[in-house]
Design an enzyme around this catalytic site. Structure first.
Site, PDB file in Angstrom:
ATOM      1  N   SER A 126       0.837  -1.183   0.000  1.00 50.45           N
ATOM      2  CA  SER A 126       0.000   0.000   0.000  1.00 50.45           C
ATOM      3  C   SER A 126       0.885   1.252   0.000  1.00 50.45           C
ATOM      4  O   SER A 126       1.649   1.451  -0.955  1.00 50.45           O
ATOM      5  CB  SER A 126      -0.956  -0.045   1.200  1.00 50.45           C
ATOM      6  OG  SER A 126      -1.987   0.874   1.071  1.00 50.45           O
TER       7      SER A 126
ATOM      8  N   HIS B 240      -7.813  -5.275  -1.438  1.00 47.08           N
ATOM      9  CA  HIS B 240      -6.671  -4.647  -0.777  1.00 47.08           C
ATOM     10  C   HIS B 240      -6.542  -5.192   0.643  1.00 47.08           C
ATOM     11  O   HIS B 240      -5.471  -5.615   1.063  1.00 47.08           O
ATOM     12  CB  HIS B 240      -6.868  -3.133  -0.743  1.00 47.08           C
ATOM     13  CG  HIS B 240      -5.676  -2.353  -0.326  1.00 47.08           C
ATOM     14  ND1 HIS B 240      -4.601  -2.137  -1.155  1.00 47.08           N
ATOM     15  CD2 HIS B 240      -5.375  -1.720   0.838  1.00 47.08           C
ATOM     16  CE1 HIS B 240      -3.691  -1.408  -0.530  1.00 47.08           C
ATOM     17  NE2 HIS B 240      -4.136  -1.146   0.679  1.00 47.08           N
TER      18      HIS B 240
END
Length: 665
Positions: A548, A661
């Protein structure tokens, strides 16, 4: 038996524990136990019990499904929990006096932990519904049958009935900014509302379930008043809810009626609870004073209506630490307990992050005096529950041991679970040392170094730098399998908390805003320099990886330096210009962190985007990304990979189908 290094498959052997709930009489603890399925590569959760003294550890539920969020009834006779064993997420009841668990049988999909009423006869929860009535149109000029299409699509999403696919259009008509969420997907016209269900005395009776809130708004965090007549909740019930990112505090009568606004609030509200005497309301949140980078605090306000923000008192302002925050771990049961509880009418126990570890403290609401109940700089407690007689039950981990449940009575601490003993007996575990170094602008930065178990302390080691996400995450004194697998196979692993990390105060956390790739990058490189200067890291064998924001920083680093011989960026942010419009949070996260919109600040957004400097990369790169990632969409990796391969540079991309994610990171 000679121990062996960790291998990748070992991560699925770990049994995780979480959500400990102490019975009202303080004698038993129910908790969630998660383990991976051997054949289908899925995880399953069941409920277990253990006595407060650690005896009689036993399963309460069985089977390959997901039982979670157990909550004791006030009299301790029943446990309500959420389970998908009937095909969707529903409320179930288990009577501790005997009998099988039975489904409460609501007509909606339950999305939150059950919250028992004080009298033990009702349960509150949240569920998504289609909030629009006949005559609603999603946009001006919409086709006449668009209401029918929207309603049928909403019903299909809620029911998840595959046999409806042939009859219902799968075309998505989007009118709102906030219409999708990573890990959830496209929720379109569905909204979260507060429900209350009456709990029958015995199975088989159809319960009365009613919706207490209405409208095109999302409602969260239901909490009962001590007399059981009202429910408090957080919501932004304004037309600006899509982008102003705030919540107000509301209440609604359980018997029905229009909600009343308790507090108009400028920021975020995560959890809330009335004091036992009903005079006060406490909540965790922030006042948005530093926009989306504002640290969470514990707030208190009188139980009234029509209050302005000034009525709320910050009980942890002087502490300057984020309430409810824990360092990251890739082997942890992630659903947690609320970060605070009332001990009595005057005292609140709360959990907060502190320099890569956690503390549990107590605050006197009248004097503001605080004291620490538990802290250990070498361990992390990610969640806790409090017994009626003041004992703490905690989820505790360290860099060398995954989370177990512990109970603390006074100053005496006792471990209650030890499900992973066989792993530790079979596998090597790398030792970890905590260290500090001086970062950019003189800030003291914390780091954690894992070294191979057989390291002699003299030989320089191949070393990998791991960078956390966020950027307001943190690494620290918790278990990291991705670090252990490398360290037990001969590679030193270093993870650290550069500026932007939580647990070091508001100024430190905010310092990264508008400066990704600036002071934070220098902090990280100074950490690597420190390991080299100490004779630990081999400068010719350095690697870098992150997820990320850590993926952004990995890509940024290899465009700025050639010191790293290999890079593994995962779920990256690579092009801040188009991240704005493609991420589920891009339109507000990007404006805050990147300094503006693409049409206002196009050059600024690209100036700190790794893609702008991809021609400088000489480091071989392995990209990892989930194809269902809505937070950092996979096109961010596509761009960087394509640019590298077009230049003939070594790069490999691994794509994980259906992974979000949250699921991948």
């Amino acid at each position: 038996m000679q121990k062996r290094p960790f291998v990748g498959a070992d991560i699925n052997r770990f049994i995780l524990v979480g959500e400990p709930q102490v019975s009202p009489n303080g004698q038993e603890i129910v908790f969630v136990r998660q383990e991976a399925g051997v054949e289908d590569n899925k995880s399953y959760t069941t409920l277990w019990l253990v006595n407060m003294d650690g005896s009689n550890l036993r399963p309460l539920t069985h089977g390959e499904h997901n039982d979670r969020s157990p909550r004791w009834s006030p009299d301790g006779h029943r446990i309500a929990f959420i389970s998908d064993r009937s095909g969707s997420s529903q409320l179930w009841i288990l009577d501790r006096r005997g009998g099988e668990a039975w489904e409460l049988g609501t007509d909606v999909t339950v999305n939150s932990a059950p919250v028992w009423a004080p009298n033990g006869k009702q349960i509150a929860f949240t569920a998504r519904t289609f909030p629009h009535g006949d005559g609603w149109v999603p946009y001006a000029g919409a086709p006449a049958d668009d209401y029918r299409r929207a309603k049928e699509q909403a019903e299909q999403r809620l029911a998840k009935k595959s046999n409806q696919k042939a009859q219902v259009s799968d075309v998505k008509v989007i009118t709102r900014l906030r219409h999708r969420l990573d890990g959830v997907g496209y929720f379109g016209d569905l909204r979260s509302h507060i429900f209350v269900v009456d709990v029958p005395q015995q199975p088989g009776e159809k319960p009365n379930c009613r919706q207490l809130t209405n409208g095109d708004f999302d409602h969260h965090n239901p909490s009962w008043s001590p007399d059981g007549k009202e429910l408090y909740f957080s919501a932004d019930r304004s037309p600006l809810a899509d982008w102003q990112l705030k919540q107000d505090l509301w209440k609604v009568a359980v018997e029905g009626g229009e909600p009343q606004q308790v507090l108009q609030w400028p920021g975020f509200i995560a959890d809330l609870s009335c004091s036992p005497d009903g005079q006060w309301i406490a909540f965790v949140g922030h006042d948005k004073s530093r926009a989306g980078s504002t640290s969470t605090n514990l707030w208190l306000l009188p139980n009234a209506t029509g209050l302005e923000a000034e009525a709320a008192r910050n009980l942890t302002a002087q502490l300057d630490r984020p309430v409810g925050h824990s360092p990251s771990s890739d082997v942890r049961y992630t659903a947690g307990n609320p970060p605070f509880q009332w001990r009595d009418e005057k005292h609140i126990i709360f959990h907060y992050g502190n320099r890569g570890a956690t503390c549990i403290g107590e605050v006197d609401i009248e004097s503001g005096q605080r004291r620490v109940l538990w802290q250990d700089p070498l361990r992390t407690a990610s969640a806790f529950d409090l017994s009626a007689d003041g004992h703490l039950v905690m989820q505790i981990s360290s860099p060398t041991r995954a989370e177990d449940l512990y109970v603390m009575k006074g100053s005496e601490e006792k471990r209650l679970t030890d499900f992973n003993r066989a792993i530790y007996e079979e596998c090597l575990v790398a030792p970890c040392q905590r260290l500090t170094f001086t970062g950019h602008q003189g800030w003291e930065i914390d780091g954690w170094l894992l070294t191979p178990p057989d390291w002699d302390g003299q030989t320089r080691l191949p070393t990998v730098l791991i960078i956390h996400g966020g950027p307001h995450g943190a690494y620290g004194s918790s278990f990291m399998f991705q670090a252990q697998i490398q360290a037990t196979n001969g590679i030193a692993v270093f993870y650290t908390n550069p500026r932007g990390s939580q647990g070091y105060g508001q100024e430190f956390a905010y310092a990264v805003v508008g400066d990704w790739g600036g002071g934070d990058y220098r902090d990280l490189m100074l950490g690597v320099d420190h390991l080299v200067s100490q004779g630990i890291a081999d400068e010719k064998r350095l690697g870098i990886m992150g997820w990320s924001y850590g993926g952004f920083m990995t890509c940024w680093a290899i465009t700025q330096t050639q010191r790293f011989k290999a890079a593994l960026p995962g779920a990256i942010v690579n092009n801040r210009h188009n991240f704005y419009g493609t991420s589920d949070i891009g339109y507000y996260f990007g404006e805050h962190h990147f300094g503006g919109t693409p049409w206002e600040q196009p050059d600024r957004l690209l100036e700190r985007s790794p893609i702008s400097y991809v021609q400088r990369v000489e480091t071989p790169v392995l990209f990892l990304h989930g194809e269902a990632d809505l937070r950092c969409p996979i096109e961010q990796t596509d761009q960087f990979f394509t640019a590298l391969r077009r230049q003939g540079k070594p790069a490999v991309m691994v794509r994980y189908p259906d992974e979000s994610h949250a699921g991948l990171v």
